[in-house]
Design an enzyme around this catalytic site. Structure first.
Site, PDB file in Angstrom:
ATOM      1  N   GLN A 237       0.812  -1.212   0.000  1.00 45.64           N
ATOM      2  CA  GLN A 237       0.000   0.000   0.000  1.00 45.64           C
ATOM      3  C   GLN A 237       0.850   1.269   0.000  1.00 45.64           C
ATOM      4  O   GLN A 237       0.618   2.192  -0.786  1.00 45.64           O
ATOM      5  CB  GLN A 237      -0.907  -0.029   1.225  1.00 45.64           C
ATOM      6  CG  GLN A 237      -1.881   1.103   1.332  1.00 45.64           C
ATOM      7  CD  GLN A 237      -2.966   0.806   2.345  1.00 45.64           C
ATOM      8  OE1 GLN A 237      -4.129   0.719   2.008  1.00 45.64           O
ATOM      9  NE2 GLN A 237      -2.584   0.648   3.594  1.00 45.64           N
ATOM     10  N   LEU A 238       1.854   1.321   0.870  1.00 45.11           N
ATOM     11  CA  LEU A 238       2.725   2.489   0.928  1.00 45.11           C
ATOM     12  C   LEU A 238       3.798   2.432  -0.148  1.00 45.11           C
ATOM     13  O   LEU A 238       4.071   3.440  -0.818  1.00 45.11           O
ATOM     14  CB  LEU A 238       3.369   2.596   2.311  1.00 45.11           C
ATOM     15  CG  LEU A 238       4.418   3.692   2.472  1.00 45.11           C
ATOM     16  CD1 LEU A 238       3.822   5.065   2.182  1.00 45.11           C
ATOM     17  CD2 LEU A 238       5.021   3.644   3.874  1.00 45.11           C
TER      18      LEU A 238
ATOM     19  N   ILE B 181      13.440  -9.629   2.482  1.00 46.19           N
ATOM     20  CA  ILE B 181      14.361  -8.916   3.368  1.00 46.19           C
ATOM     21  C   ILE B 181      14.837  -9.780   4.539  1.00 46.19           C
ATOM     22  O   ILE B 181      15.774  -9.392   5.243  1.00 46.19           O
ATOM     23  CB  ILE B 181      13.756  -7.596   3.891  1.00 46.19           C
ATOM     24  CG1 ILE B 181      12.539  -7.836   4.784  1.00 46.19           C
ATOM     25  CG2 ILE B 181      13.416  -6.666   2.734  1.00 46.19           C
ATOM     26  CD1 ILE B 181      12.058  -6.567   5.503  1.00 46.19           C
TER      27      ILE B 181
ATOM     28  N   ALA C  29       6.729  -4.916   5.460  1.00 45.69           N
ATOM     29  CA  ALA C  29       6.293  -5.213   6.825  1.00 45.69           C
ATOM     30  C   ALA C  29       5.313  -6.375   6.834  1.00 45.69           C
ATOM     31  O   ALA C  29       4.594  -6.612   5.861  1.00 45.69           O
ATOM     32  CB  ALA C  29       5.627  -3.990   7.461  1.00 45.69           C
TER      33      ALA C  29
ATOM     34  N   THR D 273       2.041  -7.084   8.289  1.00 47.33           N
ATOM     35  CA  THR D 273       1.007  -6.193   8.830  1.00 47.33           C
ATOM     36  C   THR D 273      -0.278  -6.901   9.244  1.00 47.33           C
ATOM     37  O   THR D 273      -1.254  -6.243   9.597  1.00 47.33           O
ATOM     38  CB  THR D 273       0.657  -5.106   7.799  1.00 47.33           C
ATOM     39  OG1 THR D 273       0.223  -5.719   6.585  1.00 47.33           O
ATOM     40  CG2 THR D 273       1.858  -4.216   7.517  1.00 47.33           C
TER      41      THR D 273
ATOM     42  N   TYR E  51       2.466  -7.904  16.901  1.00 39.97           N
ATOM     43  CA  TYR E  51       2.785  -7.001  15.797  1.00 39.97           C
ATOM     44  C   TYR E  51       3.539  -5.779  16.303  1.00 39.97           C
ATOM     45  O   TYR E  51       4.603  -5.416  15.784  1.00 39.97           O
ATOM     46  CB  TYR E  51       1.500  -6.577  15.082  1.00 39.97           C
ATOM     47  CG  TYR E  51       1.696  -5.417  14.132  1.00 39.97           C
ATOM     48  CD1 TYR E  51       2.408  -5.577  12.944  1.00 39.97           C
ATOM     49  CD2 TYR E  51       1.173  -4.154  14.428  1.00 39.97           C
ATOM     50  CE1 TYR E  51       2.595  -4.500  12.079  1.00 39.97           C
ATOM     51  CE2 TYR E  51       1.353  -3.088  13.563  1.00 39.97           C
ATOM     52  CZ  TYR E  51       2.063  -3.261  12.393  1.00 39.97           C
ATOM     53  OH  TYR E  51       2.250  -2.199  11.536  1.00 39.97           O
TER      54      TYR E  51
ATOM     55  N   LYS F 105       7.504  -4.726  15.584  1.00 40.24           N
ATOM     56  CA  LYS F 105       7.872  -3.466  14.944  1.00 40.24           C
ATOM     57  C   LYS F 105       8.820  -2.656  15.832  1.00 40.24           C
ATOM     58  O   LYS F 105       9.752  -2.008  15.335  1.00 40.24           O
ATOM     59  CB  LYS F 105       6.620  -2.650  14.620  1.00 40.24           C
ATOM     60  CG  LYS F 105       5.760  -3.234  13.513  1.00 40.24           C
ATOM     61  CD  LYS F 105       6.461  -3.224  12.170  1.00 40.24           C
ATOM     62  CE  LYS F 105       6.586  -1.833  11.588  1.00 40.24           C
ATOM     63  NZ  LYS F 105       7.213  -1.838  10.226  1.00 40.24           N
TER      64      LYS F 105
ATOM     65  N   TRP G 239      -2.761   4.296  10.896  1.00 35.01           N
ATOM     66  CA  TRP G 239      -4.050   4.261  10.204  1.00 35.01           C
ATOM     67  C   TRP G 239      -3.892   4.548   8.700  1.00 35.01           C
ATOM     68  O   TRP G 239      -4.609   5.371   8.128  1.00 35.01           O
ATOM     69  CB  TRP G 239      -5.011   5.265  10.837  1.00 35.01           C
ATOM     70  CG  TRP G 239      -5.507   4.916  12.203  1.00 35.01           C
ATOM     71  CD1 TRP G 239      -4.884   4.152  13.140  1.00 35.01           C
ATOM     72  CD2 TRP G 239      -6.746   5.349  12.812  1.00 35.01           C
ATOM     73  NE1 TRP G 239      -5.637   4.077  14.287  1.00 35.01           N
ATOM     74  CE2 TRP G 239      -6.788   4.803  14.104  1.00 35.01           C
ATOM     75  CE3 TRP G 239      -7.790   6.146  12.371  1.00 35.01           C
ATOM     76  CZ2 TRP G 239      -7.846   5.027  14.980  1.00 35.01           C
ATOM     77  CZ3 TRP G 239      -8.862   6.380  13.247  1.00 35.01           C
ATOM     78  CH2 TRP G 239      -8.886   5.819  14.531  1.00 35.01           C
TER      79      TRP G 239
END
Length: 302
Positions: A17-18, A43, A74, A76, A139, A143, A164
Site C-alpha cells: 500500500q505504501l 528482506i 512489513a 502487517t 505485531y 515493529k 491508520w
C-alpha cells in the site's frame, strides 16, 4: 534544513500500500530507483539483502549520486501475528536489521517505516517521539524490535512512525467501508479508538521529502494532521461516497473482540517532524476528500 531530491532510491516492500505510492512519487519526481516487492527481495534473506544493497550502493557511487533506501516492507497482519510470532519478527525485526547492516556496510542511507502500535495506546495526548513505548501485541512488539535493530545497526538511520494508513492499493478501511456501504443498510463501527487516518500518497511524499533532506537520524512521526475515531472516519467516508452518514452507527471495541488488542489512542505528534523543517502532512479530512475526488473508482466496491 537543506532539501533536495535524492538522486537514487531503493524501495523495499514496493508492491504494498505504501510502497506503491513511494514508487509513484519517485516516478513523478524523475528519480532513478529500484523497486522490490517481497517476491523480488525477501528482506529476511541476509545474503540477498547484502548483495542487493551492495549493488545499489555501488551503482550510486559510480554515478556520483546520493543513495537512499526506504523500507516499506512489513508483516502487517495484526491478528495473525499473535499466533505467527516467528514470521512477524522475521519480517518486522530481522529484515530491517539485515537492511540496516547492509546499508552501514555500503554507506547507504536508510529510512525505515514503523507504527503507532509500538505505544501502549493508553495516552491522552499525542505521543511524542521520545515517549515510553509499550506495545501490547506481537505485531507492535515486532515493529519496536525492528526500530531498535535499525537504530543500533546504522548510525544516521531514520525511523518514521505512522498510523491508520489507507490508499488506493490493497485492502484498507476506506475500501472496506465502501464495500459495506454498497452491501449493507447500516454499519457498526467502533467509536472508542482514536487516531489519525493517513493517506499513503501523502506519507510517500513526506518520505521523499525526508529522503532529500539533511535531517539527522533518529525517530520521527508522520501522519495526516488531526484526529478522529474509526466511527467518525467511517461517517466521513460515507459522506464522500454520497451515502448517508447516518447509516454508520457507533459501537465499542468490546463488541469486536480480536486476537490482538487495538490501541485505544494512537495519535502521534508531528512536532518533531515540523521542527526538523519538514512539511506537515495536510489534514486527514482534506486528504480523504481529495483522494475520493481523484481516484473514486479505486475505492468504490465493484
Amino acid at each position: 534544513m537543506t532539501s533536495s531530491i535524492p538522486s537514487r532510491l531503493l524501495v523495499t516492500g514496493a508492491r504494498g500500500q505504501l510502497g506503491t505510492e513511494v514508487v509513484a512519487a519517485a516516478t513523478a519526481a524523475g528519480l532513478t530507483y529500484a523497486a522490490h516487492g517481497s517476491r523480488e527481495l525477501d528482506i529476511t534473506d541476509v545474503d540477498a539483502v547484502t548483495a542487493t544493497v551492495a549493488d545499489f550502493g555501488r551503482a550510486a557511487d559510480e554515478a556520483g549520486q546520493s543513495a537512499v533506501l526506504i523500507n516499506a516492507a512489513a508483516y502487517t497482519a495484526v491478528d495473525a501475528a499473535e499466533s505467527d510470532r516467528d514470521a512477524a519478527y522475521a519480517v518486522n525485526a530481522t529484515g530491517p536489521q539485515n537492511l540496516a547492516r547492509a546499508c552501514a556496510a555500503c554507506g547507504v542511507r536508510l529510512i525505515h517505516v514503523s507504527t503507532d502500535y509500538v505505544f501502549p495506546g493508553d495516552g491522552r495526548r499525542p505521543y511524542e517521539i521520545d515517549d515510553p513505548t509499550g506495545p501490547r501485541s506481537v505485531y507492535g512488539a515486532s515493529k519496536l524490535a525492528g526500530e531498535q535493530a535499525v537504530l543500533a545497526s546504522l548510525a544516521g538511520a531514520q525511523v518514521v512512525r505512522t498510523a491508520w494508513v489507507w490508499g488506493t492499493t490493497g485492502a484498507n478501511f476506506v475500501k472496506t467501508m465502501a464495500a459495506l456501504a454498497a452491501s449493507r443498510p447500516t454499519v457498526d463501527v467502533v467509536d472508542d479508538q482514536r487516531g489519525s487516518p493517513t493517506y499513503a500518497a501523502d506519507l510517500a511524499a513526506g518520505l521523499l521529502e525526508l529522503a532529500g533532506s539533511d535531517v539527522p537520524g533518529g525517530v520521527l512521526h508522520a501522519t495526516n494532521a488531526g484526529e478522529t475515531t474509526w466511527y467518525e472516519f467511517a461517517r466521513a467516508i460515507f459522506a464522500e461516497l454520497g451515502e448517508d452518514p447516518g447509516r454508520v452507527h457507533p459501537t465499542t471495541s468490546d463488541k469486536f473482540l480480536r486476537p490482538a488488542p487495538r490501541p485505544a489512542y494512537s495519535v502521534l505528534s508531528g512536532a518533531a517532524w515540523a521542527a526538523a523543517g519538514l512539511n506537515p502532512l495536510r489534514p486527514w479530512r482534506v486528504a480523504l476528500a481529495d483522494a475520493m475526488a481523484r481516484s473514486a473508482d479505486a475505492f468504490r466496491a465493484r
